[in-house]
Enzyme design. Sequence first.
Site, mmCIF file in Angstrom:
data_model
loop_
_atom_site.group_PDB
_atom_site.id
_atom_site.type_symbol
_atom_site.label_atom_id
_atom_site.label_comp_id
_atom_site.label_asym_id
_atom_site.label_seq_id
_atom_site.Cartn_x
_atom_site.Cartn_y
_atom_site.Cartn_z
ATOM 1 N N GLU A 1 -1.979 6.490 7.969
ATOM 2 C CA GLU A 1 -2.462 5.245 7.338
ATOM 3 C C GLU A 1 -1.343 4.235 7.149
ATOM 4 O O GLU A 1 -1.564 3.027 7.263
ATOM 5 C CB GLU A 1 -3.189 5.556 6.009
ATOM 6 C CG GLU A 1 -2.317 5.829 4.784
ATOM 7 C CD GLU A 1 -1.540 7.153 4.821
ATOM 8 O OE1 GLU A 1 -1.710 7.922 5.778
ATOM 9 O OE2 GLU A 1 -0.762 7.391 3.873
ATOM 10 N N CYS B 1 -0.707 14.712 4.620
ATOM 11 C CA CYS B 1 0.473 15.102 3.853
ATOM 12 C C CYS B 1 0.114 16.206 2.851
ATOM 13 O O CYS B 1 -0.193 17.311 3.250
ATOM 14 C CB CYS B 1 1.125 13.878 3.198
ATOM 15 S SG CYS B 1 2.800 14.202 2.630
ATOM 16 N N HIS C 1 1.981 10.356 7.755
ATOM 17 C CA HIS C 1 1.081 9.387 7.128
ATOM 18 C C HIS C 1 0.566 8.376 8.143
ATOM 19 O O HIS C 1 1.100 7.264 8.240
ATOM 20 C CB HIS C 1 1.794 8.665 5.980
ATOM 21 C CG HIS C 1 1.907 9.473 4.731
ATOM 22 N ND1 HIS C 1 0.921 9.510 3.769
ATOM 23 C CD2 HIS C 1 2.879 10.315 4.301
ATOM 24 C CE1 HIS C 1 1.277 10.318 2.779
ATOM 25 N NE2 HIS C 1 2.467 10.818 3.085
#
Length: 243
Positions: free
Chosen positions: A219, A114, A217
């Site tokens: 994660e 990001c 994202h």
Amino acid sequence: MKPIIGITGNMLIEENGIFPGIERAYVNNDYVEAVVLAGGIPVILPILKGEGILEKLLETVDGVLISGGFDINPLTYGEEPSKELEFIYPDRDEFDLNLIRIANKLGKPILGICRGLQILNVAFGGTLYQDISHIEGNYIKHFQSTKNNAATGHTVEIVQGTIIGSILGESAVVNSFHHQAVKKLADGFTVTARSKDGIIEAIEKKGDPFTVGVQWHPEKMISGGSIEMLEVFKKLAKASENL
Ligand code: MN
């Protein structure tokens, strides 16, 4: 030996509580969990000044994860702040920019997520759109309104023969939480994924073993159970292991 992955820290400015205004060094825990799941050992790299300290700190890690966060100060890429610019924290920009340049000099694998992708681009001479509304032809919602681990942001079309292409194939549905995007791509980089309205969603540095940025994202998707996105973290861990 499991590789040690340094995760760049963020700053939480407390508004209430016992110490209003106090600054706390932190990272979102989903980055920590994703590094562990990928077979790495996470350490947090707090925002600090002093190039000598930073170089020493980076020598202790095998790979670097540039985490997400605040907007980037546009003065770092030669533009004046637009009205759509949101909160910036210039100390973090300076830290991340120094850290990326030193990590690259030391040959450390880098994954930017990001804001991490955006500052990677700025570190090597690229620029940003301060707000997606400034991009002609944009029509896709890039700040999703749903659970943040859901892959319901938008589609990305992926360039083959690239690191991200080898992991995700020709297209993927990703989450999306950004209002800024890459404008001028840094020299030496190539675009590896775009949304259907043409916004740059992934980049990598040509010739380097592993210098990759993704605008979404992974994660958060991993914490939602995505095996596919865990492969992105595994690639960083693998590249860091080989040092
Ligand atoms: Mn997006």
